[in-house]
Design a protein around this motif. Structure first.
Motif, PDB file in Angstrom:
ATOM      1  N   ALA A 232      32.971 -59.417 -17.087  1.00  0.00           N
ATOM      2  CA  ALA A 232      31.869 -59.275 -16.134  1.00  0.00           C
ATOM      3  C   ALA A 232      31.165 -60.613 -15.924  1.00  0.00           C
ATOM      4  CB  ALA A 232      30.885 -58.218 -16.626  1.00  0.00           C
ATOM      5  N   ARG A 233      30.940 -61.353 -16.998  1.00  0.00           N
ATOM      6  CA  ARG A 233      30.268 -62.647 -16.885  1.00  0.00           C
ATOM      7  C   ARG A 233      31.129 -63.669 -16.150  1.00  0.00           C
ATOM      8  NH1 ARG A 233      28.534 -61.706 -23.069  1.00  0.00           N
ATOM      9  NH2 ARG A 233      26.510 -60.697 -22.705  1.00  0.00           N
ATOM     10  N   LEU A 234      32.433 -63.661 -16.430  1.00  0.00           N
ATOM     11  CA  LEU A 234      33.333 -64.585 -15.746  1.00  0.00           C
ATOM     12  C   LEU A 234      33.349 -64.313 -14.242  1.00  0.00           C
ATOM     13  CD1 LEU A 234      36.379 -64.671 -18.202  1.00  0.00           C
ATOM     14  CD2 LEU A 234      34.817 -66.557 -17.701  1.00  0.00           C
ATOM     15  N   ALA A 235      33.409 -63.035 -13.876  1.00  0.00           N
ATOM     16  CA  ALA A 235      33.452 -62.686 -12.451  1.00  0.00           C
ATOM     17  C   ALA A 235      32.155 -63.076 -11.756  1.00  0.00           C
ATOM     18  CB  ALA A 235      33.719 -61.190 -12.297  1.00  0.00           C
ATOM     19  N   GLU A 236      31.015 -62.843 -12.417  1.00  0.00           N
ATOM     20  CA  GLU A 236      29.741 -63.233 -11.840  1.00  0.00           C
ATOM     21  C   GLU A 236      29.654 -64.738 -11.658  1.00  0.00           C
ATOM     22  OE1 GLU A 236      26.622 -61.520 -10.853  1.00  0.00           O
ATOM     23  OE2 GLU A 236      28.317 -60.177 -10.465  1.00  0.00           O
ATOM     24  N   ALA A 237      30.082 -65.477 -12.689  1.00  0.00           N
ATOM     25  CA  ALA A 237      30.019 -66.937 -12.615  1.00  0.00           C
ATOM     26  C   ALA A 237      30.941 -67.480 -11.532  1.00  0.00           C
ATOM     27  CB  ALA A 237      30.384 -67.547 -13.973  1.00  0.00           C
ATOM     28  N   ALA A 238      32.066 -66.814 -11.315  1.00  0.00           N
ATOM     29  CA  ALA A 238      33.028 -67.271 -10.308  1.00  0.00           C
ATOM     30  C   ALA A 238      32.610 -66.881  -8.899  1.00  0.00           C
ATOM     31  CB  ALA A 238      34.409 -66.705 -10.613  1.00  0.00           C
ATOM     32  N   GLY A 239      31.652 -65.983  -8.774  1.00  0.00           N
ATOM     33  CA  GLY A 239      31.185 -65.560  -7.458  1.00  0.00           C
ATOM     34  C   GLY A 239      32.137 -64.651  -6.717  1.00  0.00           C
ATOM     35  N   VAL A 240      33.050 -63.990  -7.455  1.00  0.00           N
ATOM     36  CA  VAL A 240      33.977 -63.065  -6.801  1.00  0.00           C
ATOM     37  C   VAL A 240      33.376 -61.666  -6.818  1.00  0.00           C
ATOM     38  CG1 VAL A 240      35.981 -64.451  -7.451  1.00  0.00           C
ATOM     39  CG2 VAL A 240      35.245 -62.587  -8.949  1.00  0.00           C
ATOM     40  N   ARG A 241      33.791 -60.850  -5.885  1.00  0.00           N
ATOM     41  CA  ARG A 241      33.353 -59.455  -5.869  1.00  0.00           C
ATOM     42  C   ARG A 241      34.203 -58.675  -6.875  1.00  0.00           C
ATOM     43  NH1 ARG A 241      29.934 -59.741  -1.655  1.00  0.00           N
ATOM     44  NH2 ARG A 241      30.549 -60.905   0.224  1.00  0.00           N
ATOM     45  N   HIS A 242      33.588 -57.721  -7.562  1.00  0.00           N
ATOM     46  CA  HIS A 242      34.332 -57.001  -8.602  1.00  0.00           C
ATOM     47  C   HIS A 242      33.871 -55.550  -8.673  1.00  0.00           C
ATOM     48  CE1 HIS A 242      30.787 -57.809 -11.316  1.00  0.00           C
ATOM     49  NE2 HIS A 242      30.771 -58.948 -10.639  1.00  0.00           N
ATOM     50  N   GLY A 243      34.839 -54.678  -8.942  1.00  0.00           N
ATOM     51  CA  GLY A 243      34.565 -53.254  -9.016  1.00  0.00           C
ATOM     52  C   GLY A 243      35.460 -52.568 -10.028  1.00  0.00           C
ATOM     53  N   VAL A 244      35.016 -51.399 -10.482  1.00  0.00           N
ATOM     54  CA  VAL A 244      35.748 -50.605 -11.470  1.00  0.00           C
ATOM     55  C   VAL A 244      35.930 -49.201 -10.920  1.00  0.00           C
ATOM     56  CG1 VAL A 244      35.715 -49.681 -13.820  1.00  0.00           C
ATOM     57  CG2 VAL A 244      34.800 -51.965 -13.366  1.00  0.00           C
ATOM     58  N   VAL A 245      37.105 -48.638 -11.103  1.00  0.00           N
ATOM     59  CA  VAL A 245      37.396 -47.288 -10.643  1.00  0.00           C
ATOM     60  C   VAL A 245      36.544 -46.301 -11.438  1.00  0.00           C
ATOM     61  CG1 VAL A 245      39.184 -45.546 -10.332  1.00  0.00           C
ATOM     62  CG2 VAL A 245      39.755 -47.978 -10.070  1.00  0.00           C
ATOM     63  N   GLN A 246      35.764 -45.490 -10.744  1.00  0.00           N
ATOM     64  CA  GLN A 246      34.944 -44.459 -11.381  1.00  0.00           C
ATOM     65  C   GLN A 246      35.094 -43.192 -10.542  1.00  0.00           C
ATOM     66  OE1 GLN A 246      31.013 -46.159 -12.379  1.00  0.00           O
ATOM     67  NE2 GLN A 246      32.077 -47.190 -14.036  1.00  0.00           N
ATOM     68  N   ASP A 247      36.299 -42.661 -10.588  1.00  0.00           N
ATOM     69  CA  ASP A 247      36.772 -41.695  -9.601  1.00  0.00           C
ATOM     70  C   ASP A 247      36.119 -40.323  -9.688  1.00  0.00           C
ATOM     71  OD1 ASP A 247      39.052 -40.013 -11.422  1.00  0.00           O
ATOM     72  OD2 ASP A 247      38.725 -42.091 -12.012  1.00  0.00           O
ATOM     73  N   LYS A 248      35.683 -39.895 -10.861  1.00  0.00           N
ATOM     74  CA  LYS A 248      35.280 -38.500 -11.006  1.00  0.00           C
ATOM     75  C   LYS A 248      34.002 -38.165 -10.242  1.00  0.00           C
ATOM     76  CE  LYS A 248      37.993 -37.323 -14.998  1.00  0.00           C
ATOM     77  NZ  LYS A 248      38.954 -38.374 -14.661  1.00  0.00           N
ATOM     78  N   ILE A 249      33.152 -39.152  -9.987  1.00  0.00           N
ATOM     79  CA  ILE A 249      31.949 -38.853  -9.215  1.00  0.00           C
ATOM     80  C   ILE A 249      32.277 -38.628  -7.736  1.00  0.00           C
ATOM     81  CG2 ILE A 249      30.332 -39.998 -10.745  1.00  0.00           C
ATOM     82  CD1 ILE A 249      30.491 -42.456  -8.987  1.00  0.00           C
ATOM     83  N   PHE A 250      33.524 -38.889  -7.336  1.00  0.00           N
ATOM     84  CA  PHE A 250      33.945 -38.645  -5.959  1.00  0.00           C
ATOM     85  C   PHE A 250      34.695 -37.329  -5.804  1.00  0.00           C
ATOM     86  CE2 PHE A 250      33.354 -43.199  -6.328  1.00  0.00           C
ATOM     87  CZ  PHE A 250      32.695 -43.521  -5.152  1.00  0.00           C
ATOM     88  N   LEU A 251      34.837 -36.577  -6.886  1.00  0.00           N
ATOM     89  CA  LEU A 251      35.513 -35.288  -6.818  1.00  0.00           C
ATOM     90  C   LEU A 251      34.662 -34.282  -6.044  1.00  0.00           C
ATOM     91  CD1 LEU A 251      36.772 -35.042 -10.498  1.00  0.00           C
ATOM     92  CD2 LEU A 251      38.203 -35.373  -8.469  1.00  0.00           C
ATOM     93  N   PRO A 252      35.283 -33.414  -5.241  1.00  0.00           N
ATOM     94  CA  PRO A 252      34.508 -32.446  -4.452  1.00  0.00           C
ATOM     95  C   PRO A 252      33.562 -31.589  -5.291  1.00  0.00           C
ATOM     96  CG  PRO A 252      36.768 -32.510  -3.682  1.00  0.00           C
ATOM     97  CD  PRO A 252      36.716 -33.365  -4.920  1.00  0.00           C
ATOM     98  N   GLY A 253      34.038 -31.066  -6.417  1.00  0.00           N
ATOM     99  CA  GLY A 253      33.196 -30.200  -7.233  1.00  0.00           C
ATOM    100  C   GLY A 253      31.957 -30.912  -7.752  1.00  0.00           C
ATOM    101  N   LEU A 254      32.136 -32.172  -8.164  1.00  0.00           N
ATOM    102  CA  LEU A 254      31.001 -32.905  -8.710  1.00  0.00           C
ATOM    103  C   LEU A 254      30.085 -33.441  -7.608  1.00  0.00           C
ATOM    104  CD1 LEU A 254      32.818 -34.616 -11.668  1.00  0.00           C
ATOM    105  CD2 LEU A 254      31.200 -32.736 -11.747  1.00  0.00           C
ATOM    106  N   ARG A 255      30.613 -33.660  -6.426  1.00  0.00           N
ATOM    107  CA  ARG A 255      29.744 -34.026  -5.304  1.00  0.00           C
ATOM    108  C   ARG A 255      28.868 -32.840  -4.894  1.00  0.00           C
ATOM    109  NH1 ARG A 255      33.275 -37.038  -0.827  1.00  0.00           N
ATOM    110  NH2 ARG A 255      31.256 -36.968   0.248  1.00  0.00           N
TER     111      ARG A 255
END
Length: 386
Positions: free
Chosen positions: A129-152
């Motif tokens: 996380a620190r390396l990505a911030e220092a490099a100024g690149v955009r970064h994301g992590v898959v967090q798929d379950k909050i996009f499930l229909p039942g949980l939405r």
């Protein structure tokens, strides 16, 4: 209409998750719909470049889907420029191989999108996380379950104040993963070897971290008990091996405001529920049970009044006393929905908060869960910062 092509290094697409959810049901599905509409007449066209160690597997996948680009040389791909280069690096490899590859991609200035857990340890996850911030690149992590229909739908109930004061959350996840001797296992053997980064605690507590954070505000403490219920399994070659990683974890999480969440995760349980994962939320004004696709609710005004009587068989149709929460919208594949948000983040700079720090929080909770089990005590969960 202007089409902008973004080349994406897809590392780990020979695995089930990387292939089915990220390549086929996300990026290729985006291409089938004509690309991602960015507005103003602009369309983003994802161009996957398959990366891996097995040339025959990569070639077969590329041929099956009419893709032109694949390679076994990640270094050369990251160093390439112009039309031969990539703008985004995606990683769905085994956990133990992820951090080294992400470091190389960040050093090459690529935007980063990765599966979780993001690393094998909290120190390593924070470093990324620190390396990505220092490099100024955009970064994301898959967090798929909050996009499930039942949980939405569950989130809709929470946001609408349906529950009143939330009292408790009870979650059940898992299914029987065959040992591999008389029936083949549904999961790869590395999942059950701790030296290879296996273990259900490391796998699932990162999911429960972001899910509890998104729905209920986070976790303030954890008490967990891990187990290796099946200590002997058979690998993909039919050879027996010692299962050194945990295949079940039983955890209690303290939530802000006093609510308590209990979540059982197991690869050694037979399913007696409607879906492979279900969460029951109970509040002063109502309750709901949400799974992958469905959500059922019971308001306090419609709550029956059962009476305990062990001398007579139960005659009340308990399941029929719950009301199905309507869809009210079209639900797309959860992985695809999050890919769309991340690609808009890359292309337009739109806000995106599921970053590598969020991924590190998941690794942190998994580490604390393992420590709780080893020490036999409840452990506070401090807030992480870079």
């Amino acid at each position: 209409m202007t089409r902008r092509t973004v080349r994406i290094a897809m590392n780990g697409v020979t695995g089930r998750m990387g292939y089915r959810q990220h390549l086929v049901r996300s990026l290729l599905a985006l291409r089938e719909q004509g690309g991602l509409d960015l507005g103003g007449g602009d369309v983003l066209w994802p161009e996957p470049v398959l990366v891996g160690r097995r040339p025959e597997a990569l070639s077969a996948i590329a041929g099956r889907h009419g893709l032109d680009h694949w390679t076994t040389d990640l270094g050369a791909l990251l160093a390439a420029e112009g039309e031969d280069g990539v703008e985004v690096y995606f990683d769905a490899q085994v956990t133990s191989a992820r951090a080294a590859a992400v470091r190389r991609a960040v050093a090459a200035g690529k935007h980063i999108y990765v599966e979780k857990p993001t690393a094998s340890s909290l120190a390593e996850a924070l470093e990324l996380a620190r390396l990505a911030e220092a490099a100024g690149v955009r970064h994301g992590v898959v967090q798929d379950k909050i996009f499930l229909p039942g949980l939405r739908k569950l989130k809709r109930l929470i946001d609408g104040g349906f529950f009143g004061r939330i009292l408790s959350v009870r979650g059940e996840f898992g299914y029987w993963v065959f040992e591999g001797d008389w029936q083949s296992a549904q999961r790869p053997s590395w999942n059950y070897r701790s030296a290879d980064g296996g273990g259900i605690t490391a796998d699932m507590l990162p999911h429960w971290d972001y899910l509890l954070r998104e729905l209920f505000g986070g976790v303030t403490s954890v008490y967990a008990q891990t187990a290796t219920h099946l200590p002997r399994r058979w690998d993909e070659r039919g050879e027996p091996y010692d299962a050194t990683a945990d295949d079940a974890v039983y955890a209690v999480f303290q939530l802000p405001g006093g609510a308590v969440a209990q979540i059982n995760s197991s690869w050694a349980v037979r399913v007696m529920r409607d879906e492979l994962v279900e969460f029951q939320v109970d509040g002063t004004h109502g309750s709901a049970v949400a799974g992958l696709r469905h959500c059922r609710a019971q308001h306090r005004a419609a709550t029956p009044k059962p009476v305990w009587n062990p001398d007579l068989p139960a005659t009340e149709p308990f399941r029929e006393q719950w009301q199905e929460v309507p869809d009210n919208e079209d639900f797309d594949n959860g992985f695809k929905a999050q890919w769309e948000l991340f690609l808009r983040h890359v292309a337009l700079g739109e806000p995106y908060h599921w970053d590598l720090l969020a991924g590190a929080r998941g690794v942190h909770l998994a580490e604390l869960g393992l420590r709780s089990s080893a020490e036999g005590r409840r452990i506070e969960v401090p807030e992480l910062t870079l």
